[in-house]
Design an enzyme around this catalytic site. Structure first.
Site, PDB file in Angstrom:
ATOM      1  N   SER A  61      27.611  10.115  38.314  1.00 43.69           N
ATOM      2  CA  SER A  61      28.552  10.915  38.838  1.00 43.69           C
ATOM      3  C   SER A  61      28.438  11.174  40.124  1.00 43.69           C
ATOM      4  O   SER A  61      29.141  11.789  40.961  1.00 43.69           O
ATOM      5  CB  SER A  61      28.898  12.298  38.136  1.00 43.69           C
ATOM      6  OG  SER A  61      29.505  12.056  36.957  1.00 43.69           O
ATOM      7  N   LYS A  64      30.618   9.830  42.535  1.00 43.30           N
ATOM      8  CA  LYS A  64      31.990  10.308  42.906  1.00 43.30           C
ATOM      9  C   LYS A  64      31.941  10.704  44.426  1.00 43.30           C
ATOM     10  O   LYS A  64      33.294  10.808  45.271  1.00 43.30           O
ATOM     11  CB  LYS A  64      32.144  11.514  42.206  1.00 43.30           C
ATOM     12  CG  LYS A  64      32.494  11.138  40.669  1.00 43.30           C
ATOM     13  CD  LYS A  64      32.232  12.315  39.581  1.00 43.30           C
ATOM     14  CE  LYS A  64      32.386  11.948  38.233  1.00 43.30           C
ATOM     15  NZ  LYS A  64      32.209  12.968  37.214  1.00 43.30           N
ATOM     16  N   TYR A 189      35.542   2.274  37.871  1.00 41.15           N
ATOM     17  CA  TYR A 189      34.752   3.688  37.354  1.00 41.15           C
ATOM     18  C   TYR A 189      33.492   3.513  36.676  1.00 41.15           C
ATOM     19  O   TYR A 189      32.396   3.859  36.952  1.00 41.15           O
ATOM     20  CB  TYR A 189      35.910   4.662  36.662  1.00 41.15           C
ATOM     21  CG  TYR A 189      35.228   5.856  36.308  1.00 41.15           C
ATOM     22  CD1 TYR A 189      34.965   6.776  37.585  1.00 41.15           C
ATOM     23  CD2 TYR A 189      34.872   6.266  35.022  1.00 41.15           C
ATOM     24  CE1 TYR A 189      34.035   7.914  37.056  1.00 41.15           C
ATOM     25  CE2 TYR A 189      34.110   7.516  35.085  1.00 41.15           C
ATOM     26  CZ  TYR A 189      33.920   8.429  35.744  1.00 41.15           C
ATOM     27  OH  TYR A 189      33.417   9.584  35.558  1.00 41.15           O
ATOM     28  N   TYR A 241      29.271  20.538  38.560  1.00 42.70           N
ATOM     29  CA  TYR A 241      30.311  20.926  37.369  1.00 42.70           C
ATOM     30  C   TYR A 241      30.275  22.369  37.300  1.00 42.70           C
ATOM     31  O   TYR A 241      30.606  23.003  38.422  1.00 42.70           O
ATOM     32  CB  TYR A 241      29.555  20.310  36.194  1.00 42.70           C
ATOM     33  CG  TYR A 241      29.263  18.765  36.264  1.00 42.70           C
ATOM     34  CD1 TYR A 241      30.424  17.739  36.488  1.00 42.70           C
ATOM     35  CD2 TYR A 241      28.096  18.413  35.990  1.00 42.70           C
ATOM     36  CE1 TYR A 241      30.074  16.713  36.792  1.00 42.70           C
ATOM     37  CE2 TYR A 241      28.109  16.860  36.050  1.00 42.70           C
ATOM     38  CZ  TYR A 241      28.949  16.194  36.400  1.00 42.70           C
ATOM     39  OH  TYR A 241      28.736  14.810  36.572  1.00 42.70           O
ATOM     40  N   VAL A 259      24.452  12.445  35.051  1.00 39.55           N
ATOM     41  CA  VAL A 259      23.871  12.516  33.999  1.00 39.55           C
ATOM     42  C   VAL A 259      22.878  11.756  33.631  1.00 39.55           C
ATOM     43  O   VAL A 259      22.074  11.635  32.789  1.00 39.55           O
ATOM     44  CB  VAL A 259      24.780  12.420  32.750  1.00 39.55           C
ATOM     45  CG1 VAL A 259      25.914  13.739  32.633  1.00 39.55           C
ATOM     46  CG2 VAL A 259      25.587  11.209  32.827  1.00 39.55           C
TER      47      VAL A 259
END
Length: 305
Positions: A61, A64, A189, A241, A259
């Protein structure tokens, strides 16, 4: 500085025993849970590292942050945030509930899975292969590492088990958030999440953001300052998060976790930080990595608040 980083690794290694490596992506379950490393890149190009800072891991992530920069460059901030919100969430990073219950029915922010998938769908470049090549080329530039590539095994593992992400994407297709071909968007992705780097690589990305979009090692501007500002702001409010508020209070700097165990941090006008520790807490953040950043922030007075 290196003595301080050695101390941080030594002080916080014990916390790796309290976390667990990600297992919902089978390949990630092979990571060494006791691994821990850190790298700092200053805005004058100096680098300081300790622990397993050369250990490769998939950035997951953290990617992103990279795709959000590209999407804003391609579309402008107004058009990006018509499709994706910029609000924090109290739900897990792969939750579908907010897509169903919020109005308008768009992802809450670009740092959760649904928002990141929507963001990828906005990146220009043609077909999926060409779009990913743009992402990879941009990643190589902002890390100063021309050898960065994807981990094929992790990519295939994510693609074969990414059913929740497919649910998110097809739901967004049904509401008009995603306009392109869903499977093509998802393939990009999955590949971006499988980009492989080290603490040094993500520390350099953090340094570019800290330097308002300018590469510290050669002075080249890669994104406008306003893009770097938007990304850092969303990292503060959404980057960890549903632990983002806790991170803002205890650490006080823009962070983005993955992660795979990495955490990217950007201290405005001071430094970029990359941490790696694959043992995760219940929120999906590196358990020892968060502790290291908390101690480092206090020691060097890094909080932006």
């Amino acid at each position: 500085m290196e003595k301080l980083l050695d101390t941080l690794i030594e002080n916080n290694k014990v916390y790796t025993k309290n976390g667990k490596v990600a297992s919902y992506i089978p390949e990630l379950a092979k990571a060494k849970s006791e691994a821990l490393g850190i790298c700092i890149t200053t805005l004058d190009g100096e680098e300081y590292c300790s622990g397993e800072c050369d250990e490769k891991f998939t950035i997951q992530s953290i990617s992103k942050v990279i795709t959000l920069m590209l999407a804003i460059l391609d579309n402008g901030k107004e058009n990006v945030f018509k499709k994706v919100g910029m609000e924090p969430t109290a739900d897990a990073f792969n939750s579908i509930i907010n897509l169903e219950t919020k109005s308008p029915q768009r992802p809450l922010n670009p740092m959760i899975n649904s928002g990141a998938i929507a963001t990828v769908s906005l990146i220009a470049g043609g077909d999926g292969d060409k779009i990913f090549e743009r992402i990879l080329k941009f990643t190589r530039k902002i890390t100063g590492n021309p050898d960065i590539n994807i981990n094929e095994d992790v990519y295939k593992s994510e693609k074969n088990t990414g059913h929740r992400n497919r649910a998110l994407a097809y739901f967004m297709k049904s509401t008009g958030v995603i306009e392109g071909e869903v499977e093509e968007v998802l393939d990009v992705y999955f590949k971006q999440c499988a980009i492989e780097g080290t603490c040094k690589d993500i520390a350099r990305v953090g340094a570019v953001l800290a330097n308002n979009g300018v590469l510290p090692w050669n002075g080249e501007r890669v994104v406008p300052a306003y893009v770097a500002r938007i990304v850092k702001t969303i990292m503060v409010t959404c980057g960890m998060y549903d632990a983002s508020g806790d991170t803002a209070v205890k650490i006080g700097i823009p962070c983005k976790s993955g992660v795979g165990g990495g955490i990217l941090a950007a201290v405005p006008m001071r430094m970029g930080i990359g941490v790696f520790g694959p043992a995760l807490d219940i929120k999906g953040n590196s358990i020892a990595g968060v502790k290291i950043l908390e101690e480092l922030s206090k020691e060097l007075d890094l909080s932006i608040f």
